[in-house]
Design a protein around this motif. Structure first.
Motif, short mmCIF file in Angstrom:
data_model
loop_
_atom_site.label_atom_id
_atom_site.label_comp_id
_atom_site.label_asym_id
_atom_site.label_seq_id
_atom_site.Cartn_x
_atom_site.Cartn_y
_atom_site.Cartn_z
N ALA A 74 0.93 -1.14 -0.12
CA ALA A 74 -0.31 -0.02 0.29
C ALA A 74 0.94 0.95 -0.07
O ALA A 74 2.64 2.02 0.27
N GLU A 122 -5.34 3.50 1.87
CA GLU A 122 -5.67 2.07 1.19
C GLU A 122 -5.88 0.89 1.79
O GLU A 122 -7.05 0.12 1.63
N PRO A 136 -8.02 5.17 -3.03
CA PRO A 136 -7.86 4.51 -2.30
C PRO A 136 -7.77 2.85 -2.05
O PRO A 136 -6.81 1.96 -2.87
N LEU A 137 -9.16 2.64 -2.35
CA LEU A 137 -9.17 1.22 -2.67
C LEU A 137 -9.07 1.14 -3.87
O LEU A 137 -8.48 -0.31 -4.44
N ASP A 186 -7.17 1.71 -6.62
CA ASP A 186 -5.21 1.38 -6.68
C ASP A 186 -4.60 0.46 -6.15
O ASP A 186 -4.69 -0.14 -6.93
N VAL A 187 -5.19 -0.13 -4.60
CA VAL A 187 -4.51 -1.06 -4.36
C VAL A 187 -4.87 -2.39 -4.69
O VAL A 187 -4.11 -3.58 -4.88
N ASP A 246 -1.74 1.52 -10.89
CA ASP A 246 -2.89 2.46 -9.77
C ASP A 246 -3.78 1.79 -11.17
O ASP A 246 -3.84 1.07 -11.59
#
Length: 402
Positions: free
Chosen positions: A260, A265, A347-348, A350-351, A363
């Motif tokens: 992360a 994230e 954030p979620l 991307d992770v 990403d």
């Protein structure tokens, strides 16, 4: 008992002519396996179902044994159901049996005396290929419907009814299995880093609610045997991962922490896992996957059975994951948390892309589309999940009040 031969009288009009004249077959006396040639016929008049007519069995003589003739009220005679390729069997009151290949005559007599009526319908079904095919198709549709809708519904109901005490037992037993050194090992994160993540997860747990005793376990997802850094990780290790157990225990590996780019994230991932807990996805998925026999655990609260059952929990979750519906529902939970806390679901997104590509620099734009066969999979593809999270953000003003 041997009796004189009765004087024949007119037979019922409802009885097939072959039986009035006598049906050839073999007789077994019930005391030995030897068969003797015999003839069975019906004597009498009027309604055969009244029991007035007589069943007359004439056994042919053999070397050293004379012939005989016996008779009984027809109502005392029993007929075995027909089986394809097997002689028809008539059971006699003295324990003997008469067998014949003349199925038509026995079927006519059954119909005349009103025996095995329900089985005649089954037999017609078996002899009609069109009806048989239709029955097979109907059964197939029933099985498909049960597995697609019935079993999941039963699993969800069982999961909802499972007592909290049983959930706690599941978690305890599952962690004992997970901590055996095959799946995961102790974390190498610093005490300060662990404390920081625990504080941030506490906020997620309070937001999620539901009254579950949430706890976050930080672990090494690729443990080395006996702590030897040069030895490879066990093949069953969980790697870069996070998952929730039914009772509110959430496991996150240090490999995911390192992947992360921010704690936002990680909190998005953990919020997603609390969605699995509050909706009891873990439990319903396991009940559904492991079969109906385990559903009784939910009703009985059998802690011994629960402990045995819990040993299968980690393997099932890590190997099979969740259904499309469950993952989408938990992404909704994570999306609400991220929008309320940070105003974005990026954030979620991307992770998830980094987990999919195994590229620490990826990403959300790194995942362009799902595999062409993804629509056939039981789990949603990463690209589909990212699109869903974008939609949550784009439609947040409308979704927020719901």
């Amino acid at each position: 008992m041997t009796t004189p031969t009765p004087t024949p009288t007119p037979t019922s009009q409802s009885l097939a002519a072959p039986f009035a004249q006598g049906v050839e077959g073999v007789y077994f006396d019930g005391r030995s396996s030897r068969d003797r040639a015999a003839t069975l016929r019906v004597l009498g008049s009027g309604d055969l179902s009244s029991g007035a007519p007589l069943a007359v069995l004439r056994v042919a003589p053999t070397d050293g044994e004379p012939g005989s003739e016996q008779q009984w009220p027809l109502r005392q005679v029993q007929f075995d159901p027909p089986l394809a390729g097997v002689r028809r069997v008539v059971k006699l009151p003295d324990g003997g049996r008469f067998e014949t290949n003349d199925d038509r005559a026995i079927t006519a007599l059954e119909a005349a005396v009103g025996r095995n009526r329900g089985l005649r319908g089954v037999r017609r079904l078996e002899s009609d290929w069109g009806l048989t095919l239709g029955a097979v198709v109907t059964l197939g549709l029933f099985v498909w419907g049960f597995l697609t809708y019935g079993l999941p519904a039963m699993a969800r109901s069982a999961a909802a009814a499972t007592p909290r005490s049983v959930l706690t037992s599941f978690d305890t037993s599952a962690i004992e299995v997970l901590d055996n050194g095959t799946f995961m090992g102790p974390t190498h994160l610093s005490a300060a880093r662990q404390a920081q993540l625990q504080r941030e997860f506490k906020d997620v747990a309070q937001w999620a609610g539901g009254g579950y005793p949430y706890r976050l376990l930080l672990r090494d997802g690729t443990p080395q045997a006996n702590g030897d850094k040069d030895s490879p990780a066990p093949s069953g290790s969980i790697g870069t991962n996070a998952f929730a157990l039914p009772g509110g225990t959430v496991v996150m590996t240090e490999q995911l922490v390192k992947l992360a780019h921010s704690d936002r994230e990680l909190m998005g991932v953990l919020a997603h896992e609390t969605g699995h807990v509050t909706h009891r996805h873990s439990l319903s998925s396991i009940y559904q996957g492991l079969g109906l026999t385990l559903l009784t655990t939910a009703v009985t609260g059998d802690l011994i059975g629960a402990s045995t059952f819990a040993a299968a929990v980690p393997t099932w979750l890590l190997k099979n994951g969740y259904s499309r519906q469950s993952e989408t529902q938990s992404d909704e939970v994570a999306g609400r948390f991220l929008m309320e806390r940070y105003g974005t679901t990026k954030p979620l997104r991307d992770v998830l892309a980094r987990l999919e590509t195994e590229d620490e620099n990826a990403d959300e734009n790194s995942v362009k589309r799902d595999d062409p066969g993804a629509f056939l999979q039981t789990h949603p593809g990463t690209a589909e999940r990212i699109r869903h999270l974008r939609e949550i953000e784009q439609n947040w003003p409308q979704r927020r009040g719901k």
